[in-house]
Write a protein that holds these residues in place. Structure first.
Motif, PDB file in Angstrom:
ATOM      1  N   THR A  21       0.806  -1.242   0.000  1.00  0.00           N
ATOM      2  CA  THR A  21       0.000   0.000   0.000  1.00  0.00           C
ATOM      3  C   THR A  21       0.831   1.282   0.000  1.00  0.00           C
ATOM      4  N   ASP A  22       2.162   1.210   0.087  1.00  0.00           N
ATOM      5  CA  ASP A  22       2.968   2.419  -0.071  1.00  0.00           C
ATOM      6  C   ASP A  22       2.785   2.947  -1.494  1.00  0.00           C
ATOM      7  N   THR A  23       2.980   4.242  -1.669  1.00  0.00           N
ATOM      8  CA  THR A  23       2.803   4.844  -2.990  1.00  0.00           C
ATOM      9  C   THR A  23       4.037   5.616  -3.423  1.00  0.00           C
ATOM     10  N   ILE A  24       4.212   5.637  -4.754  1.00  0.00           N
ATOM     11  CA  ILE A  24       5.204   6.489  -5.382  1.00  0.00           C
ATOM     12  C   ILE A  24       4.514   7.211  -6.531  1.00  0.00           C
ATOM     13  N   CYS A  25       5.085   8.317  -6.945  1.00  0.00           N
ATOM     14  CA  CYS A  25       4.518   9.102  -8.040  1.00  0.00           C
ATOM     15  C   CYS A  25       5.558   9.253  -9.143  1.00  0.00           C
ATOM     16  N   THR A 107      -0.125  13.360  -3.460  1.00  0.00           N
ATOM     17  CA  THR A 107       1.332  13.234  -3.578  1.00  0.00           C
ATOM     18  C   THR A 107       2.036  13.498  -2.251  1.00  0.00           C
ATOM     19  N   LYS A 108       1.362  14.164  -1.325  1.00  0.00           N
ATOM     20  CA  LYS A 108       1.962  14.442  -0.014  1.00  0.00           C
ATOM     21  C   LYS A 108       2.230  13.163   0.772  1.00  0.00           C
ATOM     22  N   CYS A 112       8.050   8.923  -2.720  1.00  0.00           N
ATOM     23  CA  CYS A 112       8.887   9.767  -3.560  1.00  0.00           C
ATOM     24  C   CYS A 112       8.084  10.211  -4.768  1.00  0.00           C
ATOM     25  N   ILE A 113       8.593  11.252  -5.415  1.00  0.00           N
ATOM     26  CA  ILE A 113       8.103  11.674  -6.720  1.00  0.00           C
ATOM     27  C   ILE A 113       9.281  11.581  -7.672  1.00  0.00           C
ATOM     28  N   ILE A 114       9.108  10.781  -8.714  1.00  0.00           N
ATOM     29  CA  ILE A 114      10.133  10.639  -9.739  1.00  0.00           C
ATOM     30  C   ILE A 114       9.795  11.652 -10.835  1.00  0.00           C
ATOM     31  N   VAL A 125       1.224   9.979 -12.470  1.00  0.00           N
ATOM     32  CA  VAL A 125       0.532   8.799 -11.954  1.00  0.00           C
ATOM     33  C   VAL A 125       1.087   8.466 -10.573  1.00  0.00           C
ATOM     34  N   ILE A 126       0.201   8.033  -9.700  1.00  0.00           N
ATOM     35  CA  ILE A 126       0.606   7.491  -8.409  1.00  0.00           C
ATOM     36  C   ILE A 126       0.372   5.985  -8.478  1.00  0.00           C
ATOM     37  N   LEU A 127       1.416   5.231  -8.177  1.00  0.00           N
ATOM     38  CA  LEU A 127       1.342   3.772  -8.153  1.00  0.00           C
ATOM     39  C   LEU A 127       1.322   3.298  -6.710  1.00  0.00           C
TER      40      LEU A 127
END
Length: 137
Positions: A21-25, A107-108, A112-114, A125-127
């Protein structure tokens, strides 16, 4: 020394540290990065690397269960929307479509945001990470 895979050490570390459930963007070069969220900046020039290149690479190396996009991508960026539909078909992945403002708020909470060099609108996109021992998608 690593022989292949993702050579960017920052991205490789983030992926290795992700839990369920962690997210990255993955974002275009104009997406704001909230204070406190790690920015991994890949942008070299306008368009390089592209959103599509980075999303395709992450698809190979990250087990995701859902994706989150801003609703305007459907009409304002149909090419990149089609890429996301190809890689993350709605019958196999949960899709969340929100306003762009809601997307930026989400996104907060990303690890990370790539940042890519992408310059087309709403190419973000947020995965959300899935369990790696779940059925392969």
């Amino acid at each position: 020394m690593q022989k292949g895979g993702i050579l960017n050490s920052h991205i490789a570390k983030v992926l290795a540290d992700l839990g369920h459930t962690d997210t990255i963007c993955i974002g275009d070069c104009g997406l704001p990065v909230p204070t406190g969220v790690l920015k991994i900046d890949l942008a070299l020039a306008f368009g390089t690397p592209s959103f599509e290149q980075v999303v395709r690479l992450l698809k190979e190396h990250m087990q995701a269960e859902s994706i989150h996009v801003a609703e305007p991508i459907k009409t304002e960026n149909p090419r990149n929307y089609a890429v996301l539909q190809e890689l993350y078909p709605e019958d196999r992945y949960a899709w969340r479509l929100t306003s762009h403002e809601e997307f930026k708020e989400a996104t907060k909470h990303c690890k990370c945001i790539i940042r890519t060099g992408e310059t087309t609108p709403y190419a973000n996109v947020i995965l959300q990470a899935d369990c790696i021992f779940n059925e392969e998608k």
